[in-house]
Design a protein around this motif. Structure first.
Motif, short mmCIF file in Angstrom:
data_model
loop_
_atom_site.label_atom_id
_atom_site.label_comp_id
_atom_site.label_asym_id
_atom_site.label_seq_id
_atom_site.Cartn_x
_atom_site.Cartn_y
_atom_site.Cartn_z
N GLU A 485 0.90 -1.15 0.07
CA GLU A 485 0.10 0.02 -0.28
C GLU A 485 1.01 1.22 0.01
O GLU A 485 1.72 1.45 0.79
CB GLU A 485 -0.89 -0.06 1.27
CG GLU A 485 -1.80 1.32 1.29
CD GLU A 485 -2.74 1.59 2.49
OE1 GLU A 485 -2.72 0.36 3.43
OE2 GLU A 485 -3.72 2.01 2.48
N ASN A 547 -4.39 4.85 -2.14
CA ASN A 547 -5.47 5.06 -1.41
C ASN A 547 -6.21 6.41 -2.51
O ASN A 547 -5.61 7.47 -2.83
CB ASN A 547 -5.35 5.75 -0.07
CG ASN A 547 -4.94 4.65 0.88
OD1 ASN A 547 -5.57 4.20 1.13
ND2 ASN A 547 -3.58 4.74 1.12
N GLU A 579 -7.72 1.90 -3.17
CA GLU A 579 -8.40 1.73 -1.84
C GLU A 579 -9.32 2.71 -1.68
O GLU A 579 -9.10 3.91 -1.70
CB GLU A 579 -7.57 1.68 -0.59
CG GLU A 579 -6.59 0.42 -0.79
CD GLU A 579 -5.66 0.28 0.56
OE1 GLU A 579 -6.14 0.90 1.52
OE2 GLU A 579 -4.90 -0.76 0.66
N ASP A 609 -11.70 0.21 1.98
CA ASP A 609 -10.78 0.36 3.05
C ASP A 609 -11.50 0.66 4.48
O ASP A 609 -12.83 0.95 4.40
CB ASP A 609 -9.92 1.71 2.72
CG ASP A 609 -8.43 1.72 3.44
OD1 ASP A 609 -8.35 0.59 4.35
OD2 ASP A 609 -7.96 2.55 3.01
N LYS A 630 -11.12 -4.52 3.35
CA LYS A 630 -10.06 -4.27 4.39
C LYS A 630 -10.74 -4.08 5.84
O LYS A 630 -11.32 -3.20 6.05
CB LYS A 630 -9.30 -3.15 3.97
CG LYS A 630 -8.08 -3.54 3.23
CD LYS A 630 -7.20 -2.44 2.93
CE LYS A 630 -5.73 -2.43 3.38
NZ LYS A 630 -4.69 -1.23 3.09
MG MG Z 1 -5.65 2.32 2.92
#
Ligand code: MG
Ligand code: C2E
Ligand code: MG
Length: 709
Positions: A485, A547, A579, A609, A630
């Motif tokens: 990530e 993200n 994400e 996320d 997640k």
């Molecule tokens: Mg994240």
């Protein structure tokens, strides 16, 4: 035909003279007459003699008409006209007198009075006529009449009221229809009476002052006065007064126009400028005005007041999901509840959107007592607003967050006080909504810190202060790295490393996330292509996770941007995983889904996320094309000692299984946490237990080490 010795006299056709004297006498009279004199033969109208004035009036030199008849020279309009005269003249010995129209040589008509008398002479009957030409006089009369008519028409058809009164007595001499429309009185009712009999000016003192002013200044233009009509209703009129003399009497010409509507329109505009149109509450401008009055008043009387700044939690969500009409109804209900719960002397204002302010005044007691009282008031408002509402078949519950400031302790100006109540509100929202917060000096510091941070953030990109860290994601089975990530890092020139939770929100709220987000995507793709090039990862077994904030995702050209970025860096589409958080569905669900599908079509995948902290709505989740859930680190952290959290993790794993989604846990720090997850068949994880986020070099070294193993 007889001839005459006196050459200035015209010969009289066939006239038998009896005395020379008499003839001369007659001839002189004949020529001196200021009127037209004409002698014609009765039988055929032959012109026998005419005087000077005949020549001048009708434009015929005598020589040209002698020997011709009056019909031949066109003196009459028609033979009938001559006949009328003949008939009248033949009746008796008295001269016939009538109004006639005779025509000159140029065809011009002459109006006037014709006197005709028959006279018998030796050779037959003759007619002696005189004609008094009134043409000019008649024309002037007609012009006068026309002008009077024009004036009368203007007078009566004027939309304004026009009144002529005698100056000395105030007696109405004439009024027009406009006056009747304005006052309700007909002309018959008022003419002859005085302004004192019919009081059409509400305040007679005003009338007297008006008269005095005309005296002093000659006239008055556009004065606003209050009038009273026949029904006794007040009308606002715009009045002008001019002096006028009629038949030697001093008069006043008064014109008045009803401006009541204009006034009320003006008042309405004034109202609109100071009120909110939806709720009719005072707006910001009026609140600020009242606030500055209150500050002065409270200070003078050594009293206190308070500002309560309210904001409805998740109001946007109501608007977006149920529509604006429902949102508007909610605001109206909130307005009614607020108004019902404050005293008459307090002000409830709406600043716009879902922001309301209550201004409470006249609070007695020490500072601490007042603060306690205001806390109590805020709690009451909060409880009252939280009562459920039933709208359109929906049961809605709206909770407010409230920030408070005490007047004058927390500020000496309206702007300061409002800002501080706002800072307190911000803090209330921050600490979980549906709460109240009193302003405190420390908050000011936090607020100005935020402002400073925002300013610094604006420069961070151009100053190269950002970097990305990469946190590996692993599969416990075989201890395999399945992805990483990318996490944003900001090295502030004086503060050093600033944790993302301190600036990500500011970045998002200020819109900077768009530019910075583009940079993140570019940088992550650049790193991904480098790792690929170096053979450290395989695009089929490695996910590059980036993200994406909701605002960034809503960018119109987001899909094209991502596509271009991957293409330029030669990163296969299937290697990128975006994400997203549940916040993404708040706005335009359909558009979000369409956009996600477009990206998915290209091979890009999505992870949801922080799952479990938002709405966690299965309805949304089923429709969004995400491939991975997640589990939020807060549940992972406490799963091993809080049965509740353990239950949540279990539920999330079950949801993922039933929707056929991959699952990954984040924030795994301890072996027992990992053990708990594996036991639930959750094998993918990310956390300090395996590795902290690493610099690109650090991550590369980690990969290299594993490849060499
Ligand atoms: Mg994240
Ligand atoms: P996130 O996306 O949930 O990122 C995971 C966060 O958990 C990261 O925090 C990571 O450093 C932290 N973390 C990872 N393992 C552990 C662990 O074992 N224990 C604990 N306590 N924490 C762990 P970080 O880097 O501070 O980022 C915080 C949040 O900021 C992220 O949460 C994400 O929401 C946001 N963020 C970070 N980078 C970006 C970015 O590039 N773009 C956007 N839009 N948001 C970002
Ligand atoms: Mg997370």
């Amino acid at each position: 035909m007889p001839t005459n010795a006196d050459s200035s006299l015209y010969p009289l056709t066939g006239l038998a003279l009896t005395a020379k004297e008499s003839e001369r006498h007659f001839a002189t009279l004949f020529n001196l007459s200021p009127n037209v004199v004409l002698l014609t033969r009765q039988t055929d109208g032959l012109v026998c003699k005419a005087n000077r004035h005949f020549e001048v009036t009708f434009g015929w030199p005598l020589a040209d008409c002698m020997g011709r008849t009056t019909l031949e020279i066109g003196l009459w309009g028609t033979p009938q006209q001559r006949q009328v005269v003949l008939d009248k003249a033949s009746l008796g010995s008295e001269p016939a007198s009538l109004e006639a129209q005779l025509y000159g040589r140029d065809g011009q008509a002459h109006e006037g009075t014709l006197h005709t008398q028959r006279i018998e002479l030796s050779d037959g009957t003759y007619l002696l006529s005189t004609f008094i030409d009134n043409t000019e006089h008649k024309r002037a009369q007609r012009a006068l009449q026309a002008s009077e008519e024009k004036f009368a028409r203007a007078f009566h058809s004027s939309p304004d009221a026009i009144i002529i009164i005698e100056r000395a007595t105030g007696r109405y001499i004439e009024v027009n229809d406009g006056f009747s429309r304005l006052s309700g009185y007909s002309a018959n009712e008022v003419v002859g009476q005085t302004v004192f009999d019919f009081v059409i000016i509400a305040d007679m003192l005003q009338y007297e002052r008006l008269i005095q002013e005309v005296q002093d200044q000659g006239r008055i233009r556009n004065r606003e006065l209050l009038g009273r009509d026949k029904n006794g209703d007040l009308v606002t009129v715009d009045v002008s007064v001019d002096p006028l003399t009629l038949d030697d009497t001093a008069c006043l010409l008064i014109t008045a126009r009803d401006i009541s509507q204009l006034k009320s329109a003006q008042a309405q505009i004034q109202h609109l400028a100071y009120h909110d149109s939806l709720t009719n509450l005072p707006n910001r401008a009026l609140l600020m005005d009242r606030l500055s009055q209150q500050i002065a008043l409270l200070t003078r009387h050594e009293l206190r007041g308070a500002l309560l700044f309210l904001d409805l939690d998740h109001f946007k969500h109501i608007n977006d999901s149920l529509g604006h009409p429902v949102g508007d109804s909610v605001l109206k209900i909130v307005t009614a509840r607020l108004e019902a719960s404050v005293r008459l002397e307090d002000t409830v204002a709406r600043l716009g959107g879902d922001e309301f302010v209550v201004l409470v005044s006249g609070l007695e007691g020490t500072r601490d007592e007042v603060i306690e009282h205001v806390h109590g008031l805020a709690d009451t408002l909060r409880a009252l607003l939280s009562e459920p509402m039933f709208l359109d078949g929906h049961r809605l519950q709206v909770t407010p967050s409230i920030g408070m400031a005490v007047i004058p302790d927390h500020g000496a100006t309206p702007a300061d006080l409002l800002k501080r109540a706002d800072i307190a509100l911000y803090r209330a929202k921050d600490s979980g909504r549906n709460t109240t917060q009193m302003f405190h000096g420390d908050m000011q510091k936090a607020a100005s810190n935020r402002l400073r941070m925002e300013n610094d953030l604006r420069q961070a990109l151009s100053r190269n202060e950002f970097s990305l860290s990469y946190q590996p994601q692993v599969d416990t089975r075989g201890d395999r790295i399945i992805g990483a990530e990318a996490l944003l890092r900001w090295k502030h020139p004086s503060l050093g490393d600033v944790p993302p939770h301190q600036f990500i929100l500011i970045m998002e709220e200020s819109g900077m996330v768009l530019d910075i987000g583009n940079w993140i995507l570019e940088e992550a793709c650049r790193a991904g292509s480098e790792l690929l090039r170096k053979g450290l990862i395989d695009s089929h077994t490695f996910s590059l996770c980036v993200n994406i904030s909701p605002r960034q995702f809503r960018q119109a050209d987001f899909v094209e941007r991502v596509e271009r970025c991957l293409r330029q860096h030669g990163v296969p589409y299937h290697m990128l995983k975006l994400e997203i958080t549940e916040g993404i569905v708040i706005k335009n669900l359909e558009e979000t889904i369409a956009r996600m599908l477009a990206l998915k079509q290209m091979g890009i995948s999505f992870a949801m996320d922080d799952f479990g902290t938002g709405y966690s709505s299965l309805t949304y989740l089923k429709r969004l094309p995400v491939s991975t859930l997640k589990i939020d680190q807060s549940f992972v952290r406490d799963a091993t000692n809080d049965p509740n959290d353990a239950e949540i993790v279990r539920a999330i794993v079950a949801i993922a299984a039933s929707l056929n989604l991959e699952i990954i846990a984040e924030g795994v720090e301890k072996p027992e946490q990992l053990a708990f997850l594996t036991q639930l068949d959750c094998h993918f994880y990310q956390g300090f237990l395996f590795s902290e986020p690493l610099t690109l070099d650090g991550f590369e070294a980690l990969l290299r080490e594993r490849v060499s193993r």
